[in-house]
Design an enzyme around this catalytic site. Structure first.
Site, PDB file in Angstrom:
ATOM      1  N   ASN A 280      17.410 -12.462 -19.117  1.00 55.61           N
ATOM      2  CA  ASN A 280      16.189 -12.304 -19.971  1.00 55.61           C
ATOM      3  C   ASN A 280      16.736 -12.281 -21.304  1.00 55.61           C
ATOM      4  OD1 ASN A 280      14.090 -11.357 -21.382  1.00 55.61           O
ATOM      5  ND2 ASN A 280      14.106  -9.209 -20.565  1.00 55.61           N
TER       6      ASN A 280
ATOM      7  N   LYS B  76      15.242 -12.488 -24.023  1.00 58.02           N
ATOM      8  CA  LYS B  76      14.109 -11.611 -25.183  1.00 58.02           C
ATOM      9  C   LYS B  76      13.849 -12.378 -26.340  1.00 58.02           C
ATOM     10  CE  LYS B  76      16.185  -7.509 -23.169  1.00 58.02           C
ATOM     11  NZ  LYS B  76      16.280  -6.050 -23.166  1.00 58.02           N
TER      12      LYS B  76
ATOM     13  N   HIS C 123       7.814  -5.978 -18.628  1.00 61.45           N
ATOM     14  CA  HIS C 123       8.946  -5.570 -19.249  1.00 61.45           C
ATOM     15  C   HIS C 123       8.647  -4.382 -20.040  1.00 61.45           C
ATOM     16  CE1 HIS C 123      12.735  -5.167 -21.475  1.00 61.45           C
ATOM     17  NE2 HIS C 123      13.316  -5.955 -20.341  1.00 61.45           N
TER      18      HIS C 123
ATOM     19  N   GLU D 134       9.810  -3.399 -22.748  1.00 60.74           N
ATOM     20  CA  GLU D 134       9.675  -3.583 -24.077  1.00 60.74           C
ATOM     21  C   GLU D 134       8.337  -4.078 -24.484  1.00 60.74           C
ATOM     22  OE1 GLU D 134      12.758  -6.286 -24.711  1.00 60.74           O
ATOM     23  OE2 GLU D 134      14.321  -4.506 -24.471  1.00 60.74           O
TER      24      GLU D 134
ATOM     25  N   GLU E 150      14.193  -1.396 -13.734  1.00 63.59           N
ATOM     26  CA  GLU E 150      14.807  -1.176 -14.950  1.00 63.59           C
ATOM     27  C   GLU E 150      14.671   0.088 -15.414  1.00 63.59           C
ATOM     28  OE1 GLU E 150      15.924  -5.541 -16.761  1.00 63.59           O
ATOM     29  OE2 GLU E 150      14.043  -4.651 -17.662  1.00 63.59           O
TER      30      GLU E 150
ATOM     31  N   GLY F 263      19.793  -1.904 -22.634  1.00 60.14           N
ATOM     32  CA  GLY F 263      20.442  -1.896 -23.988  1.00 60.14           C
ATOM     33  C   GLY F 263      21.039  -1.034 -24.588  1.00 60.14           C
TER      34      GLY F 263
ATOM     35  N   SER G 205      21.805  -2.718 -18.664  1.00 66.55           N
ATOM     36  CA  SER G 205      23.364  -2.930 -19.130  1.00 66.55           C
ATOM     37  C   SER G 205      24.000  -3.254 -17.989  1.00 66.55           C
ATOM     38  CB  SER G 205      23.708  -1.555 -19.531  1.00 66.55           C
ATOM     39  OG  SER G 205      23.032  -1.181 -20.717  1.00 66.55           O
TER      40      SER G 205
HETATM   41  P1  PGA Z   1      20.149  -5.279 -21.070  1.00 65.29           P
HETATM   42  O1  PGA Z   1      18.537  -5.552 -20.786  1.00 65.29           O
HETATM   43  O2  PGA Z   1      20.675  -5.891 -20.027  1.00 65.29           O
HETATM   44  O3  PGA Z   1      20.505  -5.710 -22.453  1.00 65.29           O
HETATM   45  O4  PGA Z   1      20.244  -3.800 -20.898  1.00 65.29           O
HETATM   46  C1  PGA Z   1      18.282  -5.575 -19.573  1.00 65.29           C
HETATM   47  C2  PGA Z   1      16.489  -6.026 -19.561  1.00 65.29           C
HETATM   48  O5  PGA Z   1      15.941  -5.461 -20.527  1.00 65.29           O
HETATM   49  O6  PGA Z   1      15.914  -6.488 -19.046  1.00 65.29           O
END
Ligand code: PGA
Length: 250
Positions: A11, A13, A96, A98, A168, A174, A212
Site C-alpha cells: 500500500n 498511499k 483503510h 486513514e 490493521e 506507521g 509496521s
Molecule cells: P505501515 O502501514 O506498514 O506503514 O504501518 C500499513 C498500512 O497502513 O496499510
C-alpha cells in the site's frame, strides 16, 4: 489444513510518481520472479496504468486504494469500479483507517462499496482495525465485529470468500509498533469466526495483517495459522524491503 495462497500487498498511499512507480516495478520483478504468492501493488490512481502495464506477465496484480460505489455520476474527485476495471486493475483497498479517520469513510459507505467492487469483478481488500483506546478498553472484538457486520452487510455468504480482509490495528500503522504474534493470531481467528457466522467458506478467505510489517517481522507474522499475508505500508516503498517481505511468505 486449509491451503491458502499467501497474499502480500504493497500500500503505497500517497507516494510515488509514475516515473518512481516504473522504477520500483522494474527493480522488484526480477527479485520476486520465483514467488508462488499473490503479490499486489496498490499505487496512487495516477500510477495504476503504468504499474499494470509494467507488471504484465508477472506475479504482480494491481489494486486501487479506494473507489466510489456508484459507476458514474456527479461525484467530483472520485473514481469508479468500471474505470479501474478498464485499466485491468484487479483489486481495491476499501476502508483503510486513514480513509476512515482523515476522509470520513463510513461503514455505511463501505456497505455499498464492497458489493459494488465485487459486482464489477474487483477483489475488495477490506481493512478493519481497532484504535488504541478501544484495545485498552478491551473492546477490540466488539469494534471488529461491528465493522465486519456493517461493511459486509450487503454481501451474500457465498461471495464472502472473494473478500480479502486486512486486520490493521490503528495503533500499529506507521508507528513502528507491531501487534505481537499472539495479538495478530487471536484477532485473525476472531475475524474468521465472524465470517464463519456470516456463512462464509472461511477456509478460503485470506486474512492479512497490516501495521509496521517489515522484513524483520514478516515471516513470524505470516507463519501464524490464521494470518495469510500482509498489507505493507512504509516498508513497501523500497523494492528490496518489499521483495524480502514477499520472500518471507515462503
Ligand atoms: P505501515 O502501514 O506498514 O506503514 O504501518 C500499513 C498500512 O497502513 O496499510
Amino acid at each position: 489444513m486449509p491451503n491458502r495462497t499467501p497474499y502480500i500487498a504493497a500500500n503505497w498511499k500517497m507516494n510515488k510518481t509514475v516515473a518512481e512507480a516504473a522504477e520500483f516495478v522494474d527493480t522488484l520483478l526480477p527479485r520476486i520472479a520465483a514467488t508462488q504468492s499473490d503479490v499486489v501493488i496498490c499505487p496512487p490512481f495516477t500510477a495504476l496504468a503504468e504499474v499494470v502495464e509494467r507488471s504484465r506477465g508477472s506475479a504482480v496484480r494491481v489494486a486501487a486504494q479506494n473507489m466510489h460505489e456508484e459507476g458514474f455520476g456527479a461525484f467530483t474527485g472520485e473514481v469508479s469500479a468500471p474505470m479501474l476495471v478498464e485499466l485491468d486493475v484487479e483489486a481495491v483497498v476499501l476502508g483503510h483507517s486513514e480513509r476512515r479517520q482523515l476522509f470520513g469513510e463510513t461503514d455505511e459507505a463501505l456497505s455499498r462499496k464492497v458489493p459494488a467492487a465485487l459486482a464489477a469483478g474487483l477483489e475488495p481488500i477490506l481493512c478493519v482495525g481497532e484504535s488504541e483506546t478501544a484495545r485498552d478498553a478491551g473492546e477490540t472484538e466488539e469494534v471488529l465485529e461491528r465493522q465486519l457486520q456493517a461493511d459486509l452487510a450487503n454481501v451474500e455468504s457465498l461471495e464472502l470468500e472473494r473478500v480479502v480482509v486486512a486486520y490493521e490495528p490503528i495503533w500499529a500503522i506507521g508507528t513502528g509498533r507491531t501487534a505481537t504474534p499472539e495479538q495478530a493470531q487471536e484477532v485473525s481467528a476472531f475475524i474468521r469466526d465472524v465470517l464463519r457466522m456470516r456463512g462464509a467458506v472461511v477456509d478460503n478467505v485470506r486474512i492479512l495483517y497490516g501495521g509496521s510489517v517489515k522484513p524483520g517481522n514478516a515471516a513470524e507474522l505470516m507463519a501464524l495459522p490464521d494470518v495469510d499475508g500482509a498489507l505493507v505500508g512504509g516498508a513497501s516503498l523500497n523494492p528490496g524491503d518489499f521483495a524480502a517481505i514477499v520472500d518471507a511468505a515462503g
